[in-house]
Design a protein around this motif. Structure first.
Motif, PDB file in Angstrom:
ATOM      1  N   GLN A 316      10.954  -6.002  -4.276  1.00 19.57           N
ATOM      2  CA  GLN A 316       9.770  -5.326  -4.797  1.00 19.57           C
ATOM      3  C   GLN A 316       9.160  -6.023  -6.008  1.00 19.57           C
ATOM      4  O   GLN A 316       7.938  -6.206  -6.071  1.00 19.57           O
ATOM      5  CB  GLN A 316      10.117  -3.883  -5.172  1.00 19.57           C
ATOM      6  N   ASP A 322       7.012  -6.760   1.572  1.00 17.44           N
ATOM      7  CA  ASP A 322       7.654  -5.747   2.408  1.00 17.44           C
ATOM      8  C   ASP A 322       8.028  -6.368   3.754  1.00 17.44           C
ATOM      9  O   ASP A 322       7.257  -6.326   4.711  1.00 17.44           O
ATOM     10  CB  ASP A 322       6.721  -4.559   2.622  1.00 17.44           C
ATOM     11  N   PHE A 326       8.507  -0.992   5.800  1.00 20.43           N
ATOM     12  CA  PHE A 326       8.125   0.287   5.208  1.00 20.43           C
ATOM     13  C   PHE A 326       6.647   0.593   5.471  1.00 20.43           C
ATOM     14  O   PHE A 326       6.239   1.758   5.454  1.00 20.43           O
ATOM     15  CB  PHE A 326       8.413   0.287   3.700  1.00 20.43           C
ATOM     16  N   TYR A 327       5.858  -0.435   5.715  1.00 19.62           N
ATOM     17  CA  TYR A 327       4.444  -0.223   6.044  1.00 19.62           C
ATOM     18  C   TYR A 327       4.298   0.610   7.314  1.00 19.62           C
ATOM     19  O   TYR A 327       3.345   1.390   7.465  1.00 19.62           O
ATOM     20  CB  TYR A 327       3.713  -1.565   6.185  1.00 19.62           C
ATOM     21  N   TRP A 345      -1.093  -4.013   1.023  1.00 15.87           N
ATOM     22  CA  TRP A 345       0.109  -3.204   1.133  1.00 15.87           C
ATOM     23  C   TRP A 345       1.266  -3.738   0.282  1.00 15.87           C
ATOM     24  O   TRP A 345       2.010  -2.964  -0.311  1.00 15.87           O
ATOM     25  CB  TRP A 345       0.557  -3.080   2.579  1.00 15.87           C
ATOM     26  N   ASP A 346       1.459  -5.053   0.226  1.00 12.11           N
ATOM     27  CA  ASP A 346       2.583  -5.601  -0.535  1.00 12.11           C
ATOM     28  C   ASP A 346       2.555  -5.159  -1.998  1.00 12.11           C
ATOM     29  O   ASP A 346       3.607  -4.918  -2.603  1.00 12.11           O
ATOM     30  CB  ASP A 346       2.600  -7.132  -0.455  1.00 12.11           C
ATOM     31  N   PHE A 349       3.605  -1.527  -1.999  1.00 15.74           N
ATOM     32  CA  PHE A 349       5.046  -1.487  -1.742  1.00 15.74           C
ATOM     33  C   PHE A 349       5.834  -1.814  -3.006  1.00 15.74           C
ATOM     34  O   PHE A 349       6.855  -1.181  -3.298  1.00 15.74           O
ATOM     35  CB  PHE A 349       5.388  -2.489  -0.638  1.00 15.74           C
ATOM     36  N   SER A 352       6.277   1.206  -5.128  1.00 16.48           N
ATOM     37  CA  SER A 352       6.840   2.403  -4.504  1.00 16.48           C
ATOM     38  C   SER A 352       8.260   2.664  -4.996  1.00 16.48           C
ATOM     39  O   SER A 352       8.914   1.782  -5.565  1.00 16.48           O
ATOM     40  CB  SER A 352       6.847   2.238  -2.979  1.00 16.48           C
TER      41      SER A 352
END
Length: 374
Positions: A316, A322, A326-327, A345-346, A349, A352
């Protein structure tokens, strides 16, 4: 009359044979492709490992029934055409592996490198893909007592039930899908040890370029986090430096996905693990004592959770990639939100919260019992 004419011509047609047949001696059946940076100002160098029918006939006296054909060029398609200037036509229906140079994918987008392979109707999308920091063409020349390198790597990739530190096989179709979705992913990494090929960790691809490599311990954490572990041995030590081996039999994973009002994702991952205490170096071991087994289960649980926690923190905050899918969980739980978030998204992520809990059970401890009372 017409029926009689057809019956008369039918035997003649059958006797004619296949009009487009090719003698087996003229076939070059490719089983492995290795792609690297080119020589002499060329962009690419393609090494093909092909089966030689004449060598197969003489297999008792020939150590390796294949040959390597190397061709330089600036595009994959042109390289294939240039190869026909010095060899019979290449048939790829039996292709087993692709081996890519880390340096090549570090300097070129992966989707551009595999573009021709994906668009070619003869390409097997199920062929397995590997990465190496060495010269891939040279690795194809390594044979294991007559076993071609392409077959060796393909076979090793199937050993996921034997080793938890083996990254799951990745096909050309898997890579194509990941890049179409513009997500990070990883593929098995190949190296050699004393002249023997081995799968040594994995390589992360982010933004279609090579990012970094994962160690064997990282791969173990990846398998434990994603639930892809099918078997293998987890080795660890207790606080007194005693060595243990826990053989994994079964792993079930559940992921609960939630999202806060501020938009922060939380993934609660729980795994149920069953296995066997296959080895320990504790002189005061007593596998028949319930308390002793519960104590070892706790040690295994802590080691697994620490392994996964360290891995996710690096994934992370250092790599911000990712590769664990998890996406997919986010897209299922919050489809409308994810459509807006997919392009970055990365980054989401990396911010998160990932909570990981392992419940470990020892179902078997072999034939060994108490060696000494505790």
């Amino acid at each position: 009359m017409k029926k009689r004419a057809v019956l008369t011509l039918l035997p003649l047609i059958l006797l004619c044979g296949c009009w487009d047949s090719t003698n087996i001696e003229e076939l070059n059946m490719a089983i492995g492709y290795a792609l690297d940076k080119g020589d002499h100002d060329h962009k690419l160098k393609l090494s093909l490992q092909v089966l030689v029918p004449q060598k197969i006939d003489q297999q008792a006296s020939v150590k390796d029934p294949t040959k390597i054909i190397e061709t330089n060029g600036n595009s994959v398609h042109q390289i294939f055409r240039s190869t026909t200037l010095k060899s019979h036509r290449i048939f790829a229906q039996q292709l087993r592996i692709y081996l890519f140079s880390q340096e090549l994918i570090n300097e070129n987008d992966f989707d551009l490198v595999i573009n021709q392979f994906i668009r070619d109707n003869e390409t097997r999308r199920g062929s397995l893909v590997f990465m190496t920091s060495e010269k891939p063409g040279e690795l194809l020349k390594i044979n294991d007592d007559g076993q071609p390198a392409s077959s060796t790597l393909y076979d090793i990739a199937q050993n996921t039930k034997s080793s938890i530190q083996l990254f799951p096989p990745v096909s050309l179709g898997d890579i194509s899908s990941a890049m179409q979705n513009n997500v990070s992913f990883a593929i098995p990494r190949v190296s050699q040890d004393k002249g023997k090929l081995m799968i040594d960790g994995a390589s992360i691809i982010k933004n279609k370029r090579f990012l970094t490599n994962l160690s064997l311990l990282d791969v173990q954490a990846y398998n434990l986090l994603t639930g892809k572990a099918k078997g293998g041995v987890i080795e660890f030590k207790d606080d007194k430096n005693n060595i243990y081996s826990y053989e994994l039999f079964k792993l079930k994973q559940k992921v609960r996905t939630t999202k806060s009002a501020s938009g922060r994702y939380q993934f609660d991952v729980t795994v149920e693990i069953e296995g066997r205490l296959s080895e320990d170096w504790n002189k005061r071991e007593n596998a028949f004592d319930e308390k002793y087994l519960r104590k070892v289960e706790k040690i295994v649980q802590q080691k697994i959770e620490n392994n996964v926690k360290n891995f996710t923190e690096v994934l992370q905050h250092e790599f911000k990639a990712d590769i664990c899918g998890f996406y997919q969980k986010a897209s299922i739980a919050y489809p409308k939100d994810f459509r807006k978030e997919a392009k970055h998204w990365d980054e989401i992520f990396s911010e998160s919260d990932i909570h990981y809990k392992a419940n470990v059970k020892i179902r078997d401890f072999g034939t060994k019992g108490a060696t000494q009372s505790l």
